[in-house]
Motif scaffolding. Structure first.
Motif, PDB file in Angstrom:
ATOM      1  N   PRO A   1      81.994 -50.416 -14.837  1.00 32.16           N
ATOM      2  CA  PRO A   1      80.632 -50.892 -14.577  1.00 32.16           C
ATOM      3  C   PRO A   1      79.688 -50.526 -15.713  1.00 32.16           C
ATOM      4  N   VAL A   2      78.866 -51.479 -16.118  1.00 34.04           N
ATOM      5  CA  VAL A   2      77.802 -51.164 -17.072  1.00 34.04           C
ATOM      6  C   VAL A   2      76.860 -50.181 -16.382  1.00 34.04           C
ATOM      7  N   SER A   3      76.696 -49.019 -16.990  1.00 32.16           N
ATOM      8  CA  SER A   3      75.993 -47.929 -16.311  1.00 32.16           C
ATOM      9  C   SER A   3      74.789 -47.455 -17.116  1.00 32.16           C
ATOM     10  N   ILE A   4      73.965 -46.647 -16.480  1.00 31.18           N
ATOM     11  CA  ILE A   4      72.741 -46.153 -17.114  1.00 31.18           C
ATOM     12  C   ILE A   4      72.719 -44.627 -17.075  1.00 31.18           C
ATOM     13  N   ARG A   5      71.684 -44.054 -17.640  1.00 31.96           N
ATOM     14  CA  ARG A   5      71.453 -42.609 -17.558  1.00 31.96           C
ATOM     15  C   ARG A   5      70.389 -42.377 -16.484  1.00 31.96           C
ATOM     16  N   PRO A   6      70.780 -42.024 -15.254  1.00 29.36           N
ATOM     17  CA  PRO A   6      69.792 -41.867 -14.177  1.00 29.36           C
ATOM     18  C   PRO A   6      68.680 -40.883 -14.510  1.00 29.36           C
ATOM     19  N   GLU A   7      69.013 -39.847 -15.302  1.00 27.59           N
ATOM     20  CA  GLU A   7      67.982 -38.859 -15.641  1.00 27.59           C
ATOM     21  C   GLU A   7      66.878 -39.473 -16.499  1.00 27.59           C
ATOM     22  N   LYS A   8      67.216 -40.522 -17.235  1.00 22.62           N
ATOM     23  CA  LYS A   8      66.209 -41.210 -18.051  1.00 22.62           C
ATOM     24  C   LYS A   8      65.246 -41.999 -17.169  1.00 22.62           C
ATOM     25  N   PHE A   9      65.704 -42.371 -15.973  1.00 21.53           N
ATOM     26  CA  PHE A   9      64.898 -43.174 -15.054  1.00 21.53           C
ATOM     27  C   PHE A   9      64.546 -42.376 -13.799  1.00 21.53           C
ATOM     28  N   GLU A  10      64.249 -41.109 -14.012  1.00 23.82           N
ATOM     29  CA  GLU A  10      63.815 -40.242 -12.917  1.00 23.82           C
ATOM     30  C   GLU A  10      62.398 -40.634 -12.503  1.00 23.82           C
ATOM     31  N   PRO A  11      62.171 -40.942 -11.217  1.00 23.36           N
ATOM     32  CA  PRO A  11      60.812 -41.303 -10.777  1.00 23.36           C
ATOM     33  C   PRO A  11      59.834 -40.165 -11.040  1.00 23.36           C
ATOM     34  N   LYS A  12      58.636 -40.517 -11.476  1.00 21.81           N
ATOM     35  CA  LYS A  12      57.627 -39.504 -11.796  1.00 21.81           C
ATOM     36  C   LYS A  12      56.511 -39.443 -10.758  1.00 21.81           C
TER      37      LYS A  12
ATOM     38  N   GLY B   1      48.288 -72.499  -9.975  1.00 19.85           N
ATOM     39  CA  GLY B   1      47.011 -71.822  -9.787  1.00 19.85           C
ATOM     40  C   GLY B   1      47.081 -70.312  -9.780  1.00 19.85           C
ATOM     41  N   VAL B   2      48.129 -69.739 -10.413  1.00 21.12           N
ATOM     42  CA  VAL B   2      48.273 -68.276 -10.398  1.00 21.12           C
ATOM     43  C   VAL B   2      48.332 -67.686 -11.812  1.00 21.12           C
ATOM     44  N   ARG B   3      47.968 -68.481 -12.814  1.00 17.51           N
ATOM     45  CA  ARG B   3      48.088 -68.009 -14.198  1.00 17.51           C
ATOM     46  C   ARG B   3      47.279 -66.739 -14.445  1.00 17.51           C
ATOM     47  N   GLU B   4      46.104 -66.635 -13.850  1.00 18.48           N
ATOM     48  CA  GLU B   4      45.250 -65.471 -14.073  1.00 18.48           C
ATOM     49  C   GLU B   4      45.812 -64.206 -13.438  1.00 18.48           C
ATOM     50  N   ASP B   5      46.765 -64.369 -12.529  1.00 10.11           N
ATOM     51  CA  ASP B   5      47.324 -63.218 -11.812  1.00 10.11           C
ATOM     52  C   ASP B   5      48.701 -62.810 -12.333  1.00 10.11           C
ATOM     53  N   ILE B   6      49.186 -63.502 -13.374  1.00  7.14           N
ATOM     54  CA  ILE B   6      50.495 -63.178 -13.950  1.00  7.14           C
ATOM     55  C   ILE B   6      50.305 -62.672 -15.371  1.00  7.14           C
ATOM     56  N   ASN B   7      50.851 -61.495 -15.637  1.00  8.94           N
ATOM     57  CA  ASN B   7      50.747 -60.873 -16.953  1.00  8.94           C
ATOM     58  C   ASN B   7      52.092 -60.986 -17.671  1.00  8.94           C
ATOM     59  N   PHE B   8      52.165 -61.831 -18.698  1.00  7.87           N
ATOM     60  CA  PHE B   8      53.367 -61.939 -19.523  1.00  7.87           C
ATOM     61  C   PHE B   8      53.247 -60.898 -20.637  1.00  7.87           C
ATOM     62  N   MET B   9      54.092 -59.873 -20.596  1.00  9.57           N
ATOM     63  CA  MET B   9      53.907 -58.730 -21.489  1.00  9.57           C
ATOM     64  C   MET B   9      54.759 -58.752 -22.749  1.00  9.57           C
ATOM     65  N   GLY B  10      55.786 -59.590 -22.822  1.00 11.47           N
ATOM     66  CA  GLY B  10      56.671 -59.524 -23.981  1.00 11.47           C
ATOM     67  C   GLY B  10      57.524 -58.268 -23.920  1.00 11.47           C
ATOM     68  N   TYR B  11      58.113 -57.882 -25.058  1.00 12.92           N
ATOM     69  CA  TYR B  11      58.915 -56.660 -25.100  1.00 12.92           C
ATOM     70  C   TYR B  11      58.003 -55.449 -25.238  1.00 12.92           C
ATOM     71  N   ILE B  12      58.376 -54.364 -24.565  1.00 12.91           N
ATOM     72  CA  ILE B  12      57.581 -53.142 -24.599  1.00 12.91           C
ATOM     73  C   ILE B  12      58.514 -51.948 -24.780  1.00 12.91           C
ATOM     74  N   SER B  13      57.953 -50.779 -25.011  1.00 10.51           N
ATOM     75  CA  SER B  13      58.749 -49.574 -25.229  1.00 10.51           C
ATOM     76  C   SER B  13      59.432 -49.132 -23.935  1.00 10.51           C
ATOM     77  N   ASP B  14      60.440 -48.274 -24.085  1.00  7.35           N
ATOM     78  CA  ASP B  14      61.124 -47.713 -22.917  1.00  7.35           C
ATOM     79  C   ASP B  14      60.146 -47.038 -21.967  1.00  7.35           C
ATOM     80  N   GLN B  15      59.256 -46.233 -22.527  1.00  8.16           N
ATOM     81  CA  GLN B  15      58.321 -45.478 -21.692  1.00  8.16           C
ATOM     82  C   GLN B  15      57.405 -46.408 -20.897  1.00  8.16           C
ATOM     83  N   GLU B  16      56.889 -47.428 -21.558  1.00  2.08           N
ATOM     84  CA  GLU B  16      56.000 -48.365 -20.877  1.00  2.08           C
ATOM     85  C   GLU B  16      56.767 -49.184 -19.841  1.00  2.08           C
ATOM     86  N   LEU B  17      58.018 -49.521 -20.158  1.00  2.00           N
ATOM     87  CA  LEU B  17      58.847 -50.276 -19.214  1.00  2.00           C
ATOM     88  C   LEU B  17      59.036 -49.495 -17.917  1.00  2.00           C
ATOM     89  N   LYS B  18      59.394 -48.229 -18.045  1.00  2.00           N
ATOM     90  CA  LYS B  18      59.599 -47.396 -16.855  1.00  2.00           C
ATOM     91  C   LYS B  18      58.312 -47.287 -16.040  1.00  2.00           C
TER      92      LYS B  18
END
Length: 395
Positions: free
Chosen positions: A194-205, A264-281
């Motif tokens: 399985p493609v896996s992740i590092r759970p400690e990197k995604f620890e809820p804050k 009619g929802v364009r003003e409520d949707i934020n298209f962010m592009g690529y962002i850093s790991d920290q901002e993504l989390k």
């Protein structure tokens, strides 16, 4: 072990699982070298990239004027030419792969690195060069197949021919393994890693929850974002303050923005592009729900078991996805997430509403989701499965 990774593109934003894999193998004492055919030069910010010690070599790009360099001039070249699979029918592709092989041989011959095994990802035609290299140096090779490389139309015939050659095939889910056996008529053993992740990197804050839902992924057909936008438009009728953040870039960006305008929802949707790991989390953890409405694209392409779903689950953000491919192997509907039939915005909206209206449900599913990731999709544990595949291949 000395493991030579041969990759098409490195490093690549959408292939962080390869970084995770190499990072963990190095932590366990293996000596890694990487040869890549191309540097995509993407703006990538991942902790693992700066932490890996592996040397990275790029082969010279193939140009018309340099193709003559692929012609055999040594015994090794002749051996590679003889080993060209008969199934690799296009002369142009044969020459390109021989050129890649010569470039890789030059890198190996100029170093003291004698690999024990060759490792590659994705069953693309440029990987015939790995077979050539394996033949020249008598080193076994392992290939891990994922999604587009086997599911897209036209890949069945090409992939079934290429996959005759590796000593070991690895894939990411039971769905994939069954597909390879049934559609590719493969009889050799296929390991599941399985493609896996590092759970400690995604620890809820414990970030304060915001009134929004979030999606992450390339803006391409198989991600199904247009159905996410349609579901969001329906939700707005009951939750007028709700917002939707879509993180990623891709060919459908303008089309998706146009759709949100029409609904009619364009003003409520934020298209962010690529962002850093920290901002993504941060963006995922703040959301009331994560949505990835995957579909099968017209080309046949589809996701197997998206890594970003695992990241959202590790962050305890309850996820809504679809029953496409191997996603039901990851999410148990009603326990650690919610599933809908693909291309059904009405049901997606209903599933999201269940999460938005009940904090208790969100917390319960989020907790179950993280437990599953820690138990079943921790790269520090699953790297042992990869190592065992390598050992079996060498012996």
């Amino acid at each position: 072990m000395k493991i030579l990774y041969i990759l098409g593109n490195f490093p690549k934003v959408s292939e962080t699982f390869i970084l995770n894999e190499i990072y963990q193998l190095e932590k366990r004492g293996h000596r890694i070298k990487i040869i890549a055919f191309n540097n995509p030069e993407e703006d990538i910010e991942h902790d693992e990239l700066s932490n890996i010690a592996a040397e990275v070599h790029y082969i010279d790009s193939i140009r018309k004027k340099s193709i003559y360099k692929a012609l055999p001039t040594t015994k090794k070249d002749v051996k590679a030419l003889v080993s060209l699979p008969k199934t690799e029918t296009m002369i142009k592709e044969k020459i390109k792969n021989l050129y890649r092989t010569k470039q890789m041989s030059k890198i190996l011959d100029g170093s003291d690195y004698d690999p024990d095994i060759l490792m590659t990802h994705f069953a693309h035609n440029n990987k015939y060069s790995v077979e050539h290299l394996s033949s020249i140096y008598s080193v076994p090779w392992v290939i891990e197949v994922h999604a587009a490389d086997i599911f897209k139309k036209g890949r069945k015939e090409q992939g079934s021919k290429l996959l005759r050659y590796p000593q070991k095939i690895v894939t990411v889910s039971e769905y994939n393994r069954n597909y390879l056996r049934e559609e590719f008529s493969l009889e050799k053993s296929i390991d599941i890693v399985p493609v896996s992740i590092r759970p400690e990197k995604f620890e809820p804050k414990g970030l304060k929850e915001k009134n929004k839902i979030v999606s992450v992924g390339r803006l391409v057909e198989k991600k199904g974002f247009k159905y996410g936008i349609k579901a969001f438009a329906e939700l707005k009728e009951d939750y007028p303050e709700l917002e939707y953040t879509i993180i990623g870039e891709g060919e459908l960006e303008n089309e998706l923005k146009q759709l949100s305008e029409e609904l009619g929802v364009r003003e409520d949707i934020n298209f962010m592009g690529y962002i850093s790991d920290q901002e993504l989390k941060k963006q995922i953890e703040e959301a009331k729900a994560f949505i990835l409405p995957c579909v099968e694209a017209e080309s046949g392409d589809l996701d197997a078991m998206p890594m970003v779903l695992k990241e959202a689950m590790a962050l305890e953000t309850p996820s809504v996805s679809t029953t496409v491919s191997a996603i039901p192997e990851l999410i148990e509907d009603g326990k650690d997430g919610l599933l809908a039939e693909p291309k059904n915005p009405e049901v997606l909206s209903e599933k999201l509403s269940k999460l938005i209206q009940s904090k208790e449900t969100r917390e319960e599913m989020g907790g179950e989701a993280r437990r599953k990731i820690v138990e079943d999709y921790d790269i520090a544990k699953n790297i042992e499965v990869i190592e065992e595949s390598f050992r079996k291949t060498i012996t």
